[in-house]
Design a protein around this motif. Structure first.
Motif, PDB file in Angstrom:
ATOM      1  N   ARG A 204       0.837  -1.204   0.000  1.00 55.46           N
ATOM      2  CA  ARG A 204       0.000   0.000   0.000  1.00 55.46           C
ATOM      3  C   ARG A 204       0.874   1.257   0.000  1.00 55.46           C
ATOM      4  O   ARG A 204       0.552   2.260  -0.656  1.00 55.46           O
ATOM      5  N   ILE A 205       1.961   1.238   0.751  1.00 57.82           N
ATOM      6  CA  ILE A 205       2.893   2.363   0.762  1.00 57.82           C
ATOM      7  C   ILE A 205       3.392   2.640  -0.655  1.00 57.82           C
ATOM      8  O   ILE A 205       3.420   3.797  -1.106  1.00 57.82           O
ATOM      9  N   ALA A 206       3.790   1.577  -1.355  1.00 58.21           N
ATOM     10  CA  ALA A 206       4.287   1.742  -2.722  1.00 58.21           C
ATOM     11  C   ALA A 206       3.221   2.339  -3.629  1.00 58.21           C
ATOM     12  O   ALA A 206       3.509   3.208  -4.470  1.00 58.21           O
ATOM     13  N   ALA A 207       1.975   1.905  -3.471  1.00 58.54           N
ATOM     14  CA  ALA A 207       0.889   2.434  -4.300  1.00 58.54           C
ATOM     15  C   ALA A 207       0.667   3.923  -4.030  1.00 58.54           C
ATOM     16  O   ALA A 207       0.471   4.718  -4.964  1.00 58.54           O
ATOM     17  N   ASP A 208       0.685   4.326  -2.755  1.00 59.63           N
ATOM     18  CA  ASP A 208       0.512   5.742  -2.424  1.00 59.63           C
ATOM     19  C   ASP A 208       1.669   6.577  -2.950  1.00 59.63           C
ATOM     20  O   ASP A 208       1.471   7.699  -3.445  1.00 59.63           O
ATOM     21  N   LEU A 209       2.885   6.046  -2.865  1.00 59.10           N
ATOM     22  CA  LEU A 209       4.039   6.769  -3.380  1.00 59.10           C
ATOM     23  C   LEU A 209       3.989   6.884  -4.901  1.00 59.10           C
ATOM     24  O   LEU A 209       4.377   7.917  -5.467  1.00 59.10           O
ATOM     25  N   ALA A 210       3.503   5.860  -5.554  1.00 57.69           N
ATOM     26  CA  ALA A 210       3.383   5.906  -7.017  1.00 57.69           C
ATOM     27  C   ALA A 210       2.447   7.027  -7.456  1.00 57.69           C
ATOM     28  O   ALA A 210       2.709   7.723  -8.456  1.00 57.69           O
ATOM     29  N   LEU A 211       1.366   7.241  -6.708  1.00 53.68           N
ATOM     30  CA  LEU A 211       0.437   8.313  -7.053  1.00 53.68           C
ATOM     31  C   LEU A 211       1.090   9.684  -6.898  1.00 53.68           C
ATOM     32  O   LEU A 211       0.902  10.579  -7.724  1.00 53.68           O
ATOM     33  N   VAL A 212       1.877   9.840  -5.846  1.00 54.99           N
ATOM     34  CA  VAL A 212       2.538  11.119  -5.603  1.00 54.99           C
ATOM     35  C   VAL A 212       3.624  11.385  -6.640  1.00 54.99           C
ATOM     36  O   VAL A 212       3.751  12.496  -7.169  1.00 54.99           O
ATOM     37  N   ASP A 214       3.907   9.945  -9.576  1.00 50.91           N
ATOM     38  CA  ASP A 214       3.389   9.775 -10.935  1.00 50.91           C
ATOM     39  C   ASP A 214       4.294   8.853 -11.757  1.00 50.91           C
ATOM     40  O   ASP A 214       4.641   9.124 -12.905  1.00 50.91           O
ATOM     41  N   ARG A 215       4.697   7.753 -11.101  1.00 49.87           N
ATOM     42  CA  ARG A 215       5.510   6.732 -11.752  1.00 49.87           C
ATOM     43  C   ARG A 215       5.348   5.440 -10.960  1.00 49.87           C
ATOM     44  O   ARG A 215       4.984   5.465  -9.781  1.00 49.87           O
ATOM     45  N   PRO A 216       5.598   4.288 -11.577  1.00 54.13           N
ATOM     46  CA  PRO A 216       5.449   3.029 -10.833  1.00 54.13           C
ATOM     47  C   PRO A 216       6.429   2.937  -9.664  1.00 54.13           C
ATOM     48  O   PRO A 216       7.595   3.315  -9.778  1.00 54.13           O
ATOM     49  N   VAL A 217       5.932   2.440  -8.544  1.00 54.68           N
ATOM     50  CA  VAL A 217       6.759   2.103  -7.390  1.00 54.68           C
ATOM     51  C   VAL A 217       6.361   0.701  -6.960  1.00 54.68           C
ATOM     52  O   VAL A 217       5.174   0.420  -6.770  1.00 54.68           O
ATOM     53  N   THR A 218       7.346  -0.173  -6.817  1.00 53.19           N
ATOM     54  CA  THR A 218       7.086  -1.576  -6.493  1.00 53.19           C
ATOM     55  C   THR A 218       7.669  -1.922  -5.130  1.00 53.19           C
ATOM     56  O   THR A 218       8.844  -1.651  -4.871  1.00 53.19           O
ATOM     57  N   ALA A 219       6.844  -2.513  -4.276  1.00 51.71           N
ATOM     58  CA  ALA A 219       7.335  -3.039  -3.003  1.00 51.71           C
ATOM     59  C   ALA A 219       7.822  -4.462  -3.223  1.00 51.71           C
ATOM     60  O   ALA A 219       7.152  -5.259  -3.873  1.00 51.71           O
ATOM     61  N   ARG A 220       8.997  -4.778  -2.694  1.00 52.31           N
ATOM     62  CA  ARG A 220       9.515  -6.141  -2.827  1.00 52.31           C
ATOM     63  C   ARG A 220      10.197  -6.553  -1.522  1.00 52.31           C
ATOM     64  O   ARG A 220      10.761  -5.722  -0.800  1.00 52.31           O
ATOM     65  N   ARG A 221      10.124  -7.828  -1.259  1.00 50.76           N
ATOM     66  CA  ARG A 221      10.756  -8.397  -0.079  1.00 50.76           C
ATOM     67  C   ARG A 221      12.155  -8.845  -0.434  1.00 50.76           C
ATOM     68  O   ARG A 221      12.362  -9.621  -1.370  1.00 50.76           O
ATOM     69  N   ILE A 222      13.138  -8.344   0.303  1.00 47.09           N
ATOM     70  CA  ILE A 222      14.494  -8.855   0.147  1.00 47.09           C
ATOM     71  C   ILE A 222      14.755  -9.877   1.247  1.00 47.09           C
ATOM     72  O   ILE A 222      14.129  -9.841   2.314  1.00 47.09           O
ATOM     73  N   ASP A 223      15.647 -10.786   0.983  1.00 44.77           N
ATOM     74  CA  ASP A 223      15.970 -11.805   1.970  1.00 44.77           C
ATOM     75  C   ASP A 223      16.594 -11.146   3.201  1.00 44.77           C
ATOM     76  O   ASP A 223      17.510 -10.325   3.070  1.00 44.77           O
ATOM     77  N   ARG A 279       2.405  12.933   0.195  1.00 46.83           N
ATOM     78  CA  ARG A 279       2.297  14.180  -0.566  1.00 46.83           C
ATOM     79  C   ARG A 279       3.171  15.269   0.049  1.00 46.83           C
ATOM     80  O   ARG A 279       3.769  16.075  -0.669  1.00 46.83           O
ATOM     81  N   ARG A 280       3.230  15.276   1.366  1.00 49.54           N
ATOM     82  CA  ARG A 280       4.038  16.288   2.049  1.00 49.54           C
ATOM     83  C   ARG A 280       5.536  16.078   1.840  1.00 49.54           C
ATOM     84  O   ARG A 280       6.295  17.036   1.646  1.00 49.54           O
ATOM     85  N   GLU A 281       5.982  14.818   1.882  1.00 49.29           N
ATOM     86  CA  GLU A 281       7.410  14.530   1.916  1.00 49.29           C
ATOM     87  C   GLU A 281       8.006  14.079   0.582  1.00 49.29           C
ATOM     88  O   GLU A 281       9.223  14.172   0.397  1.00 49.29           O
ATOM     89  N   PHE A 282       7.177  13.587  -0.333  1.00 46.19           N
ATOM     90  CA  PHE A 282       7.716  13.030  -1.575  1.00 46.19           C
ATOM     91  C   PHE A 282       7.301  13.809  -2.821  1.00 46.19           C
ATOM     92  O   PHE A 282       7.774  13.495  -3.906  1.00 46.19           O
ATOM     93  N   THR A 283       6.441  14.806  -2.691  1.00 46.04           N
ATOM     94  CA  THR A 283       6.080  15.596  -3.858  1.00 46.04           C
ATOM     95  C   THR A 283       7.319  16.279  -4.405  1.00 46.04           C
ATOM     96  O   THR A 283       8.043  16.933  -3.653  1.00 46.04           O
ATOM     97  N   PRO A 284       7.611  16.129  -5.704  1.00 44.30           N
ATOM     98  CA  PRO A 284       8.802  16.792  -6.266  1.00 44.30           C
ATOM     99  C   PRO A 284       8.764  18.291  -6.032  1.00 44.30           C
ATOM    100  O   PRO A 284       7.693  18.912  -6.043  1.00 44.30           O
TER     101      PRO A 284
END
Length: 290
Positions: A204-212, A214-223, A279-284
């Motif tokens: 969900r974090i990745a989806a919200d960041l993608a909206l802000v 305006d580009r794909p953001v993917t969450a992934r699990r690293i080992d 929106r507050r912290e990641f808006t370009p």
């Protein structure tokens, strides 16, 4: 005068700013001389350099103060002993109020640094002081540690499953709630859970960041083993490394959830949603100032 231990860290600076906005006088207790400037810039009236494990330093830091907000050193193996030393110093110096910055679900023994805070809470409730315990969830600001990879390549990597739920909370909300507790009466003998307003997963974090962004953001699990190797290469070892590894294993199984109603009560408003934080912290910058 209100003393904040660990005042040079992000939590201490946020609280200093929130208290200064209310006109409160803050004495920042910091470990190193080079941290004084940051504490004063955040709004502290004065600063004392010292070690929270040293009785003489604590006596100087607490002398003449009405309240203390204790933030322990992060993931410290001696946190219970440090907590007891600060409590003893507060009693000797006649400090009237003691507010402890604990953690959401301190009773979880699977995470040693959570259980360490439970031991400090126990000592506080046996101290005879006017005590308030704040138990914040993970900060929404933790995503800023991955900002470069998120913004540059749309990669949000975490060492636990991407559908694990968290009660992530805005540090600004935590600081404002702490300022309420310190500046208003009626909060003695209280334990307040400070949880964000929604069960927030990395996906969900990745989806919200993608909206802000305006580009794909993917969450992934690293080992987690890969994370450990990177952390070890960066100088992390011993108790801190073992404790954070245990924390990620717990997160992978359960996440860390909580209820937002107490935080909403203290703030007299709904807690900040992650989408608003993003929106507050990641808006370009160019979009923010358009």
């Amino acid at each position: 005068m209100i003393v904040i231990t660990g005042a040079a860290g992000k939590t201490g600076r946020a609280l200093t700013w929130a208290l200064a906005e209310r006109g409160a006088r803050v004495r920042a207790f910091v470990r190193r001389p080079e941290q004084v400037a940051a504490a004063l810039a955040a709004g502290a009236s004065e600063a004392v350099v010292g070690d929270v494990g040293e009785p003489a330093d604590l006596a100087e830091g607490l002398r003449g103060c009405a309240a203390i907000y204790h933030i322990a050193p992060n993931v410290h193996p001696d946190e219970p002993a440090i907590g007891r030393a600060v409590i003893a110093a507060a009693r000797r110096e006649g400090v009237e109020r003691f507010v402890f910055h604990s953690v959401l679900r301190p009773q979880l023994r699977a995470m040693p640094h959570h259980e360490a805070k439970a031991r400090v809470e126990e000592a506080l409730f046996e101290s005879g002081l006017a005590v308030t315990v704040l138990q914040p969830g993970p900060y929404q600001q933790n995503t800023l540690d991955a900002r470069e990879a998120i913004v540059r390549i749309g990669d949000y990597a975490v060492p636990y499953r991407v559908d694990a739920p968290f009660a992530a909370v805005d540090l600004r909300d935590v600081a404002q709630a702490a300022a309420v507790v310190l500046c208003e009466d009626g909060h003695a003998d209280a334990v307040y859970e400070l949880a964000g307003p929604e069960p927030l997963t990395p996906r969900r974090i990745a989806a919200d960041l993608a909206l802000v962004l305006d580009r794909p953001v993917t969450a992934r699990r690293i080992d987690p083993g890969e994370w450990c190797e990177r952390a070890r290469a960066g100088g992390l070892s011993g108790y801190a490394l073992d404790t954070l590894t245990a924390m990620f294993a717990y997160y992978d199984r359960h996440g860390l959830t909580g209820n937002p109603r107490t935080l909403a009560m203290l703030l007299d408003r709904p807690p900040t949603r992650f989408a608003d934080f993003a929106r507050r912290e990641f808006t370009p910058d160019d979009a923010r100032h358009a």
